[in-house]
Design a protein around this motif. Structure first.
Motif, PDB file in Angstrom:
ATOM      1  N   ASP A 114     -19.016  21.287  -4.708  1.00  0.00           N
ATOM      2  CA  ASP A 114     -18.240  20.155  -5.187  1.00  0.00           C
ATOM      3  C   ASP A 114     -18.179  19.118  -4.073  1.00  0.00           C
ATOM      4  N   LEU A 115     -17.380  18.074  -4.217  1.00  0.00           N
ATOM      5  CA  LEU A 115     -17.347  17.001  -3.226  1.00  0.00           C
ATOM      6  C   LEU A 115     -15.988  16.316  -3.234  1.00  0.00           C
ATOM      7  N   ARG A 116     -15.440  16.113  -2.032  1.00  0.00           N
ATOM      8  CA  ARG A 116     -14.231  15.294  -1.893  1.00  0.00           C
ATOM      9  C   ARG A 116     -14.524  14.099  -0.996  1.00  0.00           C
ATOM     10  N   PRO A 117     -14.783  12.912  -1.579  1.00  0.00           N
ATOM     11  CA  PRO A 117     -14.874  11.698  -0.766  1.00  0.00           C
ATOM     12  C   PRO A 117     -13.466  11.256  -0.333  1.00  0.00           C
ATOM     13  N   VAL A 172       0.836  -1.202   0.000  1.00  0.00           N
ATOM     14  CA  VAL A 172       0.000   0.000   0.000  1.00  0.00           C
ATOM     15  C   VAL A 172       0.870   1.250   0.000  1.00  0.00           C
ATOM     16  N   ARG A 173       0.668   2.080  -0.985  1.00  0.00           N
ATOM     17  CA  ARG A 173       1.296   3.401  -1.037  1.00  0.00           C
ATOM     18  C   ARG A 173       0.288   4.507  -0.765  1.00  0.00           C
ATOM     19  N   ILE A 174      -0.959   4.259  -1.153  1.00  0.00           N
ATOM     20  CA  ILE A 174      -2.028   5.234  -0.953  1.00  0.00           C
ATOM     21  C   ILE A 174      -2.877   4.770   0.219  1.00  0.00           C
ATOM     22  N   HIS A 175      -2.495   5.136   1.407  1.00  0.00           N
ATOM     23  CA  HIS A 175      -3.266   4.755   2.582  1.00  0.00           C
ATOM     24  C   HIS A 175      -4.528   5.602   2.688  1.00  0.00           C
ATOM     25  N   VAL A 176      -4.426   6.858   2.285  1.00  0.00           N
ATOM     26  CA  VAL A 176      -5.569   7.775   2.301  1.00  0.00           C
ATOM     27  C   VAL A 176      -5.612   8.505   0.968  1.00  0.00           C
ATOM     28  N   ALA A 177      -6.788   8.589   0.367  1.00  0.00           N
ATOM     29  CA  ALA A 177      -6.963   9.310  -0.895  1.00  0.00           C
ATOM     30  C   ALA A 177      -8.168  10.233  -0.786  1.00  0.00           C
ATOM     31  N   GLY A 178      -8.088  11.348  -1.487  1.00  0.00           N
ATOM     32  CA  GLY A 178      -9.222  12.249  -1.620  1.00  0.00           C
ATOM     33  C   GLY A 178      -9.443  12.501  -3.101  1.00  0.00           C
ATOM     34  N   VAL A 179     -10.570  12.089  -3.631  1.00  0.00           N
ATOM     35  CA  VAL A 179     -10.862  12.222  -5.062  1.00  0.00           C
ATOM     36  C   VAL A 179     -11.905  13.331  -5.229  1.00  0.00           C
ATOM     37  N   ASP A 180     -11.521  14.402  -5.887  1.00  0.00           N
ATOM     38  CA  ASP A 180     -12.405  15.558  -6.012  1.00  0.00           C
ATOM     39  C   ASP A 180     -13.387  15.378  -7.163  1.00  0.00           C
ATOM     40  N   LEU A 181     -14.679  15.543  -6.839  1.00  0.00           N
ATOM     41  CA  LEU A 181     -15.756  15.309  -7.796  1.00  0.00           C
ATOM     42  C   LEU A 181     -16.627  16.548  -7.954  1.00  0.00           C
ATOM     43  N   ILE A 182     -17.253  16.636  -9.104  1.00  0.00           N
ATOM     44  CA  ILE A 182     -18.333  17.603  -9.318  1.00  0.00           C
ATOM     45  C   ILE A 182     -19.487  16.870 -10.008  1.00  0.00           C
ATOM     46  N   ARG A 183     -20.656  17.477  -9.980  1.00  0.00           N
ATOM     47  CA  ARG A 183     -21.778  16.977 -10.784  1.00  0.00           C
ATOM     48  C   ARG A 183     -21.990  17.981 -11.903  1.00  0.00           C
ATOM     49  N   ASP A 184     -22.069  17.468 -13.116  1.00  0.00           N
ATOM     50  CA  ASP A 184     -22.182  18.356 -14.269  1.00  0.00           C
ATOM     51  C   ASP A 184     -23.632  18.786 -14.491  1.00  0.00           C
ATOM     52  N   GLU A 185     -23.874  19.389 -15.636  1.00  0.00           N
ATOM     53  CA  GLU A 185     -25.188  19.965 -15.928  1.00  0.00           C
ATOM     54  C   GLU A 185     -26.304  18.920 -15.988  1.00  0.00           C
ATOM     55  N   GLN A 186     -25.962  17.648 -16.163  1.00  0.00           N
ATOM     56  CA  GLN A 186     -26.955  16.561 -16.169  1.00  0.00           C
ATOM     57  C   GLN A 186     -27.004  15.820 -14.834  1.00  0.00           C
ATOM     58  N   GLY A 187     -26.213  16.255 -13.862  1.00  0.00           N
ATOM     59  CA  GLY A 187     -26.191  15.596 -12.565  1.00  0.00           C
ATOM     60  C   GLY A 187     -25.243  14.414 -12.492  1.00  0.00           C
ATOM     61  N   THR A 188     -24.418  14.216 -13.516  1.00  0.00           N
ATOM     62  CA  THR A 188     -23.455  13.106 -13.539  1.00  0.00           C
ATOM     63  C   THR A 188     -22.220  13.472 -12.727  1.00  0.00           C
ATOM     64  N   PHE A 189     -21.803  12.569 -11.846  1.00  0.00           N
ATOM     65  CA  PHE A 189     -20.563  12.783 -11.102  1.00  0.00           C
ATOM     66  C   PHE A 189     -19.374  12.632 -12.048  1.00  0.00           C
ATOM     67  N   ARG A 190     -18.462  13.592 -11.984  1.00  0.00           N
ATOM     68  CA  ARG A 190     -17.232  13.559 -12.762  1.00  0.00           C
ATOM     69  C   ARG A 190     -16.053  13.856 -11.842  1.00  0.00           C
ATOM     70  N   VAL A 191     -14.899  13.283 -12.201  1.00  0.00           N
ATOM     71  CA  VAL A 191     -13.692  13.492 -11.406  1.00  0.00           C
ATOM     72  C   VAL A 191     -12.967  14.733 -11.903  1.00  0.00           C
ATOM     73  N   LEU A 192     -12.612  15.610 -10.953  1.00  0.00           N
ATOM     74  CA  LEU A 192     -11.791  16.776 -11.281  1.00  0.00           C
ATOM     75  C   LEU A 192     -10.318  16.474 -11.111  1.00  0.00           C
ATOM     76  N   GLU A 193      -9.971  15.816 -10.020  1.00  0.00           N
ATOM     77  CA  GLU A 193      -8.571  15.472  -9.790  1.00  0.00           C
ATOM     78  C   GLU A 193      -8.461  14.445  -8.680  1.00  0.00           C
ATOM     79  N   ASN A 225     -13.902  11.422 -16.327  1.00  0.00           N
ATOM     80  CA  ASN A 225     -13.199  12.677 -16.110  1.00  0.00           C
ATOM     81  C   ASN A 225     -14.001  13.830 -16.705  1.00  0.00           C
ATOM     82  N   VAL A 226     -13.639  15.047 -16.321  1.00  0.00           N
ATOM     83  CA  VAL A 226     -14.095  16.223 -17.055  1.00  0.00           C
ATOM     84  C   VAL A 226     -13.339  16.249 -18.378  1.00  0.00           C
TER      85      VAL A 226
END
Length: 543
Positions: free
Chosen positions: A429-432, A141-162, A344-345
């Motif tokens: 936006d959202l960071r899970p 394991v190298r990534i013990h903790v991750a934060g994936v930044d998301l947005i919902r676009d104009e149709q409500g679809t979740f997309r990854v920003l970074e 992705n966006v």
């Protein structure tokens, strides 16, 4: 409808509460039913209680060196169970993929030999560190903790920003937001089945213990902070307290003979796992910045020898490179033989001359981002830029196309937000957050929702007037009522010699800097700009 929603207008983004004016979506029906009979005065009083609770508890963020209460909006964001399953699976998929990618590029390099990612993309990344080669954690394991930044676009679809797989910040606000909201909107909690978030410290501690070096059955875990001047210090102290482990600074650790120990009143105690909140560049003055006074000399050698585990691993930042982000869908197919769950966006790679020419013709319609930028630095929203700024940007891009990506401007989704004495649509936006223990990737049911409070604003960072919302994930089936409480106090541990009393608890609003001054304070503030709460979330549309 109550006056709270008087003149409420659906904005340019996808409204998460209302499908049509005055008609709440099923997900928000219970919340809407609670808010509807409330007067603006009553809701305002509850909002004041919420703000006062944060101020009294010292739940703050640092802005230009000043600790400020972190704004929490009283209207939560709600995500249905079926929608969350998509997010959960998509985030875990990206974490597994990036784990494989990091192991590959710091090992055999097969992905480069196969041409899935051009070698130059990796070796020219500012966060690719050859020093990380040969540092192989025993559980992989190298990534013990991750934060994936998301947005919902104009149709409500979740997309990854970074993707954020260095030392992502913000989870402390997720936990504190929930505790505060349970007290100011108890009737909604009673009527809504919301998945809890208080299990995060336990999940993190299990993952850190699972990463201990071979042969260590009862590992000593510490949280390594740059110090009280760092903007995310509140989070460092909170996590250490709730995991029941020591919060240490670099000066509290010593590395001799590839063994790491911390100084305590009972003598030196061996350290097996370090959850570091210090960027690579400051972590070890032997291998990185020789002028670092907040790191630990020899730490990387100890990790290479297998005597200590550094979480997250050194060199993870190459997976955060915004140009590498454009290759993640291909990496998912390459390593997992799966199709990406979260898209992705739409993004342009500018090293291709034809793509570059196309982007240069449309600068006023796109968002331009430096690939190694953070904190919103260098981002240009074409539709908001003047002719002179765009001309200067075009010259910079021509000079260094590898240093930039372009994305379409996305209207972030919107959630009702208390503004003055009315509810108004504001962009979010959202960071899970995901934790990897080597057996599975667990995604915390919720995440950090950031909200842009000024009307029409797309920048959600707190330094630009942004705030946060509690993020509620609805349960699938009926369940017993969830009671949100503070976790039990951690067991006593030896007090560190060089830490002021109380540093294993959340930082006060105005922490005493003590004897630290000069380069120590400066480096505490400088480092970790890429992962702090006001870091990668400082952005405009699709950036």
């Amino acid at each position: 409808m109550a006056d709270l929603f008087e003149d409420y207008r659906l904005g340019p983004g996808w409204d998460e509460m209302f499908g049509e004016p005055g008609m709440p979506r099923e997900t928000y029906e219970a919340l809407h039913a609670t808010l509807q009979p409330l007067s603006s005065v009553e809701l305002g009083i509850r909002a004041e209680v919420l703000a006062r609770a944060f101020l009294d508890q010292g739940i703050t963020f640092a802005l230009k060196g000043i600790e400020r209460p972190f704004p929490l909006d009283i209207v939560p964001r709600i995500i249905a169970a079926d929608q969350w399953r998509v997010v959960e699976a998509g985030v875990a998929q990206r974490v597994r993929t990036l784990e494989a990618f990091l192991a590959d590029i710091y090992g055999a390099g097969q992905v480069l030999a196969d041409g899935v990612v051009p070698r130059r993309i990796v070796v020219t990344s500012a966060h690719f560190h050859r020093e990380a080669a040969g540092v192989n954690p025993h559980n992989g394991v190298r990534i013990h903790v991750a934060g994936v930044d998301l947005i919902r676009d104009e149709q409500g679809t979740f997309r990854v920003l970074e993707d954020n797989v260095r030392v992502p910040s913000g989870v402390s606000y997720v936990m504190e937001n929930r505790r505060a909201m349970a007290h100011v909107l108890p009737e909604v909690f009673a009527a809504t089945r919301i998945l809890p978030v208080e299990s995060y410290p336990g999940q993190l501690l299990r993952a850190l213990r699972a990463a201990a070096p071979v042969g260590v059955s009862d590992p000593t875990v510490v949280v390594l902070t740059p110090g009280v001047h760092n903007s995310a210090y509140f989070e460092h102290a909170l996590l250490a307290r709730e995991m029941g482990v020591e919060l240490v600074e670099g000066r509290d650790l010593v590395c001799v003979g590839n063994e790491v120990a911390m100084r305590t009143t009972a003598g030196e105690q061996r350290v097996d796992v370090i959850y570091r909140r210090i960027d690579d560049e400051f972590l070890d003055p032997v291998h990185f910045r020789a002028d670092s006074v907040i790191g630990v000399a020899g730490l990387l050698n100890a990790a290479r020898a297998g005597r200590v585990t550094i979480a997250n691993a050194v060199g993870n930042g190459v997976a955060d490179d915004k140009l590498l982000y454009t290759y993640v869908p291909e990496l998912i197919r390459y390593y997992l033989d799966e199709e990406p769950i979260l898209p992705n966006v739409e993004t342009y790679r500018l090293e291709d001359p034809d793509v570059l020419a196309h982007v240069l013709e449309r600068l006023d319609q796109l968002v331009l981002k430096p690939v190694d930028g953070s904190g919103g630095a260098g981002i240009v929203i074409g539709s908001q830029a003047g002719d002179e700024e765009l001309a200067q940007l075009a010259e910079r891009i021509r000079h260094d196309p590898r240093g930039w990506i372009a994305q379409r401007e996305v209207a972030l989704s919107m959630v009702p937000t208390l503004v003055g004495n009315r509810l108004r649509a504001r962009h979010v936006d959202l960071r899970p957050f995901a934790v990897n223990d080597g057996e599975r990737v667990s995604v915390l049911p919720g995440g950090l929702t950031r909200v842009a409070l000024p009307e029409g604003a797309l920048v959600v960072n707190s330094s630009q007037g942004g705030g946060s919302k509690d993020t509620w994930i609805l349960a699938d089936a009926p369940a017993a009522a969830i009671t949100v409480t503070d976790p039990p106090a951690p067991p006593e541990a030896p007090r560190l010699v060089n830490l002021p009393p109380g540093t294993s608890a959340p930082a006060p609003r105005s922490p005493d800097p003590g004897p630290d001054s000069g380069p120590v304070a400066v480096q505490q503030q400088q480092q970790q700009q890429s992962s702090r709460i006001d870091g990668p979330l400082d952005r405009g549309p699709s950036c």
